[in-house]
Design a protein around this motif. Structure first.
Motif, PDB file in Angstrom:
ATOM      1  N   MET A   1       0.837  -1.198   0.000  1.00 58.67           N
ATOM      2  CA  MET A   1       0.000   0.000   0.000  1.00 58.67           C
ATOM      3  C   MET A   1       0.880   1.259   0.000  1.00 58.67           C
ATOM      4  O   MET A   1       1.430   1.634   1.041  1.00 58.67           O
ATOM      5  N   PRO A   2       0.986   1.934  -1.143  1.00 63.63           N
ATOM      6  CA  PRO A   2       1.802   3.147  -1.205  1.00 63.63           C
ATOM      7  C   PRO A   2       1.360   4.206  -0.179  1.00 63.63           C
ATOM      8  O   PRO A   2       2.166   5.037   0.233  1.00 63.63           O
ATOM      9  N   ILE A   3       0.116   4.133   0.262  1.00 66.19           N
ATOM     10  CA  ILE A   3      -0.408   5.118   1.227  1.00 66.19           C
ATOM     11  C   ILE A   3       0.384   5.076   2.540  1.00 66.19           C
ATOM     12  O   ILE A   3       0.430   6.048   3.290  1.00 66.19           O
ATOM     13  N   GLU A   4       1.040   3.924   2.807  1.00 62.22           N
ATOM     14  CA  GLU A   4       1.843   3.781   4.024  1.00 62.22           C
ATOM     15  C   GLU A   4       2.980   4.819   4.053  1.00 62.22           C
ATOM     16  O   GLU A   4       3.430   5.223   5.126  1.00 62.22           O
ATOM     17  N   ASN A   5       3.431   5.272   2.883  1.00 56.29           N
ATOM     18  CA  ASN A   5       4.483   6.295   2.857  1.00 56.29           C
ATOM     19  C   ASN A   5       3.960   7.651   3.298  1.00 56.29           C
ATOM     20  O   ASN A   5       4.712   8.502   3.763  1.00 56.29           O
ATOM     21  N   LYS A   6       2.675   7.868   3.128  1.00 51.26           N
ATOM     22  CA  LYS A   6       2.087   9.149   3.531  1.00 51.26           C
ATOM     23  C   LYS A   6       1.538   9.079   4.950  1.00 51.26           C
ATOM     24  O   LYS A   6       1.783   9.976   5.755  1.00 51.26           O
ATOM     25  N   TYR A   7       0.761   8.045   5.233  1.00 53.20           N
ATOM     26  CA  TYR A   7       0.157   7.881   6.559  1.00 53.20           C
ATOM     27  C   TYR A   7       0.682   6.566   7.151  1.00 53.20           C
ATOM     28  O   TYR A   7       0.124   5.498   6.907  1.00 53.20           O
ATOM     29  N   SER A   8       1.750   6.645   7.904  1.00 50.69           N
ATOM     30  CA  SER A   8       2.421   5.417   8.338  1.00 50.69           C
ATOM     31  C   SER A   8       1.775   4.836   9.606  1.00 50.69           C
ATOM     32  O   SER A   8       1.026   5.520  10.323  1.00 50.69           O
ATOM     33  N   LEU A   9       2.098   3.571   9.868  1.00 48.60           N
ATOM     34  CA  LEU A   9       1.416   2.813  10.931  1.00 48.60           C
ATOM     35  C   LEU A   9       1.408   3.480  12.314  1.00 48.60           C
ATOM     36  O   LEU A   9       0.350   3.506  12.952  1.00 48.60           O
ATOM     37  N   PRO A  10       2.534   4.030  12.800  1.00 49.66           N
ATOM     38  CA  PRO A  10       2.466   4.624  14.147  1.00 49.66           C
ATOM     39  C   PRO A  10       1.470   5.787  14.217  1.00 49.66           C
ATOM     40  O   PRO A  10       0.722   5.918  15.194  1.00 49.66           O
ATOM     41  N   ASP A  11       1.444   6.618  13.159  1.00 54.03           N
ATOM     42  CA  ASP A  11       0.489   7.736  13.135  1.00 54.03           C
ATOM     43  C   ASP A  11      -0.937   7.229  13.000  1.00 54.03           C
ATOM     44  O   ASP A  11      -1.871   7.744  13.629  1.00 54.03           O
ATOM     45  N   LEU A  12      -1.086   6.190  12.164  1.00 55.77           N
ATOM     46  CA  LEU A  12      -2.415   5.601  11.971  1.00 55.77           C
ATOM     47  C   LEU A  12      -2.940   5.075  13.305  1.00 55.77           C
ATOM     48  O   LEU A  12      -4.101   5.288  13.674  1.00 55.77           O
ATOM     49  N   LYS A  13      -2.077   4.432  14.046  1.00 56.48           N
ATOM     50  CA  LYS A  13      -2.498   3.859  15.320  1.00 56.48           C
ATOM     51  C   LYS A  13      -2.964   4.954  16.287  1.00 56.48           C
ATOM     52  O   LYS A  13      -3.991   4.808  16.960  1.00 56.48           O
ATOM     53  N   LYS A  14      -2.217   6.045  16.317  1.00 56.98           N
ATOM     54  CA  LYS A  14      -2.613   7.170  17.189  1.00 56.98           C
ATOM     55  C   LYS A  14      -4.004   7.671  16.813  1.00 56.98           C
ATOM     56  O   LYS A  14      -4.855   7.915  17.669  1.00 56.98           O
ATOM     57  N   SER A  15      -4.203   7.818  15.513  1.00 52.04           N
ATOM     58  CA  SER A  15      -5.481   8.322  15.029  1.00 52.04           C
ATOM     59  C   SER A  15      -6.617   7.344  15.358  1.00 52.04           C
ATOM     60  O   SER A  15      -7.722   7.752  15.743  1.00 52.04           O
ATOM     61  N   LEU A  16      -6.335   6.042  15.266  1.00 53.06           N
ATOM     62  CA  LEU A  16      -7.360   5.036  15.578  1.00 53.06           C
ATOM     63  C   LEU A  16      -7.711   5.046  17.067  1.00 53.06           C
ATOM     64  O   LEU A  16      -8.875   4.922  17.450  1.00 53.06           O
ATOM     65  N   LYS A  17      -6.689   5.228  17.883  1.00 52.28           N
ATOM     66  CA  LYS A  17      -6.946   5.267  19.335  1.00 52.28           C
ATOM     67  C   LYS A  17      -7.833   6.462  19.678  1.00 52.28           C
ATOM     68  O   LYS A  17      -8.765   6.350  20.481  1.00 52.28           O
ATOM     69  N   ASN A  18      -7.527   7.585  19.044  1.00 55.47           N
ATOM     70  CA  ASN A  18      -8.339   8.774  19.264  1.00 55.47           C
ATOM     71  C   ASN A  18      -9.777   8.532  18.800  1.00 55.47           C
ATOM     72  O   ASN A  18     -10.743   8.883  19.497  1.00 55.47           O
ATOM     73  N   TYR A  19      -9.928   7.855  17.649  1.00 53.42           N
ATOM     74  CA  TYR A  19     -11.260   7.553  17.118  1.00 53.42           C
ATOM     75  C   TYR A  19     -12.045   6.685  18.118  1.00 53.42           C
ATOM     76  O   TYR A  19     -13.219   6.930  18.404  1.00 53.42           O
ATOM     77  N   ILE A  20     -11.366   5.674  18.652  1.00 51.95           N
ATOM     78  CA  ILE A  20     -12.030   4.747  19.584  1.00 51.95           C
ATOM     79  C   ILE A  20     -12.425   5.497  20.870  1.00 51.95           C
ATOM     80  O   ILE A  20     -13.533   5.337  21.393  1.00 51.95           O
TER      81      ILE A  20
END
Ligand code: SAH
Ligand code: SF4
Length: 341
Positions: A225-244
């Motif tokens: 997934m090329p999107i991983e270069n823009k929105y990488s896993l550690p940032d994604l995880k932070k955003s998901l935690k905030n969403y939850i």
């Protein structure tokens, strides 16, 4: 011409006012469009013939067309829907024998710019966003064609819903209010567009959020997934935690299993660690074949082993049932072109 499909009750009321008709007519028309799902104004049998003629002069129910319809041996139906500008998207209707649900898998864009390596939609590139009316229209087309009411919606067709969020949110509002499909019966699947997830969090949306994770580490994920270069896993995880935190909702983690790529016991354990502190269920999707790449589906034994290892981490894990593979209607196989089928 005014298109009635996708109009809210209030908009139909305003139209009635202009035509000098009563508000009650708006309720009747709304019911014909969303509940009875008819195709022609002339079928609105509780309106006078004169009024139907008058309305037909300025309005139609729909301006789209089912270009191709295919029925799978498992009952899944795939539609190629054509919009007035000639662009097409695919929409899939899934029935599950053991459930009363009728689930529509809708597209949010013509094509997709995210270009994941395993997905047929991504291969065709991005054409344009769908309007909210064009999204809603996919479900109405199914209802008109089958005479059945759709009960669940998944934004898992073509396109990245969080890159067309305004239209997706308006469509969800119409699904809620006009189709009476509850927010919890609607799932948005995303490749991980962080600004979109943050916006959903701030809106406290009660629909289910599904994240296409597909790998637990940056290096593995960016190969898919090329999107991983823009929105990488550690940032994604932070955003998901905030969403939850904000919504109080459990998310779904989607994970494609590709033989010899992301399906080993080591990767399963790494995934379990990554997901440990996230409130989520996991949905494993055995890879569906798409001609343009060399990926393969794992064996049933490998799928079960991966599932077992993840379950050990205390999460609920399901394996997605493959639907409509014989008509290229399974996850990732949608192209939106008549010549692909
Ligand atoms: N763009 C959104 C929603 C559409 S795709 C997203 O990516 O989440 C819906 C799901 O099908 C996603 O989890 C996607 O990764 C998965 N998918 C795509 N190609 C696939 C394939 N060839 N086999 C199995 N699943 C696939
Ligand atoms: Fe786009 Fe989703 Fe396909 Fe990726 S998997 S290319 S985000 S539709």
């Amino acid at each position: 011409m005014i298109v009635l499909a996708g109009m809210k009750l209030q908009e139909i009321e305003e139209l009635m006012l202009k035509l000098g008709a009563s508000k009650f007519r708006a309720n009747q028309i709304h019911n014909w469009v969303y509940t009875k799902s008819i195709s022609k104004i002339d079928e609105m049998s509780n309106l006078s013939k004169d009024f139907r003629e008058k309305l037909s002069e300025i309005a139609v129910i729909t301006d789209t067309n089912i270009k191709v319809k295919q029925v799978s041996k498992d009952g899944t139906i795939k539609y190629l829907i054509e919009y007035p500008d000639g662009e097409c998207v695919e929409t899939v209707l899934m029935r599950f024998d053991n459930r009363a649900n009728l689930t529509a898998c809708v597209s949010s864009q013509v094509g997709c710019a995210v270009n994941c390596s395993f997905c047929a939609t991504g291969k065709g590139g991005f054409k344009r966003n769908l309007t909210y009316k064009e999204i809603v229209e996919q479900v109405l087309a199914i209802q008109r064609d089958t005479g059945l009411k759709v009960t669940n919606i998944v934004f898992m067709g073509q396109g990245e819903p969080l890159l067309n969020l305004d239209n997706v949110l308006k469509a969800i509002d119409i699904f809620n209010e006009d189709f009476q499909i509850g927010a919890r019966r609607i799932t948005i699947s995303t490749s991980g567009i962080i600004p979109g997830i943050d916006e959903l969090a701030s809106l406290e949306l009660q629909s289910t959020l599904a994240i296409s994770l597909h790998a637990p580490s940056h290096d593995l994920r960016k190969m898919l997934m090329p999107i991983e270069n823009k929105y990488s896993l550690p940032d994604l995880k932070k955003s998901l935690k905030n969403y939850i935190d904000k919504t109080g909702r459990r998310i779904t983690i989607e994970y494609i299993l590709i033989h010899g790529f992301n399906d080993s016991s080591e990767v399963a354990k790494e995934l379990a660690v990554f997901l440990k502190d996230l409130k989520c269920n996991i949905n494993l999707i055995p890879y569906n074949s798409v001609i343009e790449n060399d990926y393969k589906k794992p064996s049933q034994a490998d799928i079960m082993k991966f599932k077992y290892l993840l379950e050990h981490s205390g999460k609920k894990v399901t394996v997605r049932l493959e639907r409509g593979a014989d008509i290229d209607a399974a996850c990732g196989q949608l192209r939106g072109k008549a010549n692909s089928i």
